[in-house]
Design an enzyme around this catalytic site. Structure first.
Site, PDB file in Angstrom:
ATOM      1  N   SER A 254     -47.334 -81.563 -29.610  1.00  0.00           N
ATOM      2  CA  SER A 254     -48.729 -81.541 -29.201  1.00  0.00           C
ATOM      3  C   SER A 254     -48.906 -82.174 -27.818  1.00  0.00           C
ATOM      4  CB  SER A 254     -49.582 -82.236 -30.268  1.00  0.00           C
ATOM      5  OG  SER A 254     -50.945 -81.967 -30.095  1.00  0.00           O
TER       6      SER A 254
ATOM      7  N   HIS B 182     -50.785 -77.176 -37.155  1.00  0.00           N
ATOM      8  CA  HIS B 182     -50.410 -77.768 -35.868  1.00  0.00           C
ATOM      9  C   HIS B 182     -49.258 -78.769 -35.991  1.00  0.00           C
ATOM     10  CE1 HIS B 182     -50.981 -78.700 -31.671  1.00  0.00           C
ATOM     11  NE2 HIS B 182     -51.251 -79.976 -31.909  1.00  0.00           N
TER      12      HIS B 182
ATOM     13  N   ASP C 253     -52.527 -71.630 -35.470  1.00  0.00           N
ATOM     14  CA  ASP C 253     -52.729 -73.012 -35.039  1.00  0.00           C
ATOM     15  C   ASP C 253     -54.093 -73.103 -34.365  1.00  0.00           C
ATOM     16  OD1 ASP C 253     -52.706 -75.534 -33.875  1.00  0.00           O
ATOM     17  OD2 ASP C 253     -50.673 -75.350 -33.072  1.00  0.00           O
TER      18      ASP C 253
END
Length: 263
Positions: free
Chosen positions: A95, A245, A217
């Protein structure tokens, strides 16, 4: 233990000649890698750590000015690498840490020989000719919700971010992780995360890069993953069957398998 290691709660395992550094996403900590990192301990020295403000990091080291941009976190990554005399290592970022790794690799040429970016997004806010997935108004509303009700935001958002509603224990783990984070630091880190724009940094990535994109996602769509893959000169992308995610938690075996084709 060095001050750098104490600040970032650095944890080292494995016996390989090269290092593999794992960096967690917003609201998480190094524990999020517990199903992935052990798979590489025979071939690599695995380096796990907590960003300042997360997990077992030194909260007193948090500096609102330093960490007002992702550059402060990238500086920490470089300092950890230098403390370990790391060179030609593999950086694995989830991320927001994907962009932190991109910046760290530029700051310290030679430190990282490969990047693995899991669910990366260089910009979450839509722009002319670019789809980040959120309008500026949506991001501001999300941040205002977090700032007014940290626990409520965590309980509502974490399961959505995690996805996999048929496995509610995953969403609960992420909720708990979000709730453990210092609220004031969480608010600041969220604003930095969701308002950053690192699109121009991608073209300067000078090392082979693997983008791991989940098939569904809500935070970083495949359109965003495609943009990252196109923008980094020596990049390839693998679209995982995993959804949500956080495939490092929901589908670690698939993540490990994809990484093995690259490292």
């Amino acid at each position: 233990m060095s001050k750098v290691f104490e600040r970032n709660n650095v944890h080292i395992q494995g016996a390989g000649a090269k290092a593999m550094m794992f960096a967690h996403g917003f609201g998480c900590d190094r524990n999020m890698w517990r199903f992935v990192a052990p798979a590489f301990e025979k071939e690599f020295q695995t380096v796990l750590f907590d960003h300042v403000g997360a997990g077992g990091s030194d909260l007193s080291a948090y500096d609102g000015v330093k960490y007002s941009s992702l550059e402060g976190y990238a500086t920490d990554v470089v300092e950890i690498g230098r403390e370990l005399n790391v060179s030609d290592a593999v950086f694995v970022g989830h991320s927001v840490s994907s962009m932190i790794g991109v910046m760290a690799a530029e700051k310290a040429p030679g430190m990282f020989g490969k990047l693995v970016l899991i669910g990366p997004s260089p910009r979450y806010i839509d722009d002319a000719g670019y789809t980040g997935g959120f309008s500026a108004k949506q991001i501001e509303e999300l941040l205002e919700f977090l700032e007014s009700n940290h626990m409520g935001w965590s309980a509502q958002m974490a399961p959505m971010i995690m996805g996999n509603p048929d496995r509610p224990e995953l969403g609960q783990e992420l909720t708990n992780s979000f709730c453990r984070t210092d609220p004031e630091i969480a608010k600041a880190f969220a604003r930095v995360t969701f308002t950053s724009d690192n699109r121009e940094d991608l073209a300067r990535v000078a090392v082979p890069t693997l983008v791991l994109q989940c098939s569904e996602d809500i935070i970083a769509s495949q359109e965003v993953g495609d943009f990252v893959n196109r923008s980094i000169p020596n990049s390839r992308m693998i679209v995982l069957k995993a959804t949500g995610h956080c495939p490092n938690l929901s589908a670690p075996e698939e993540v490990v398998s994809a990484m093995r084709t690259f490292v």
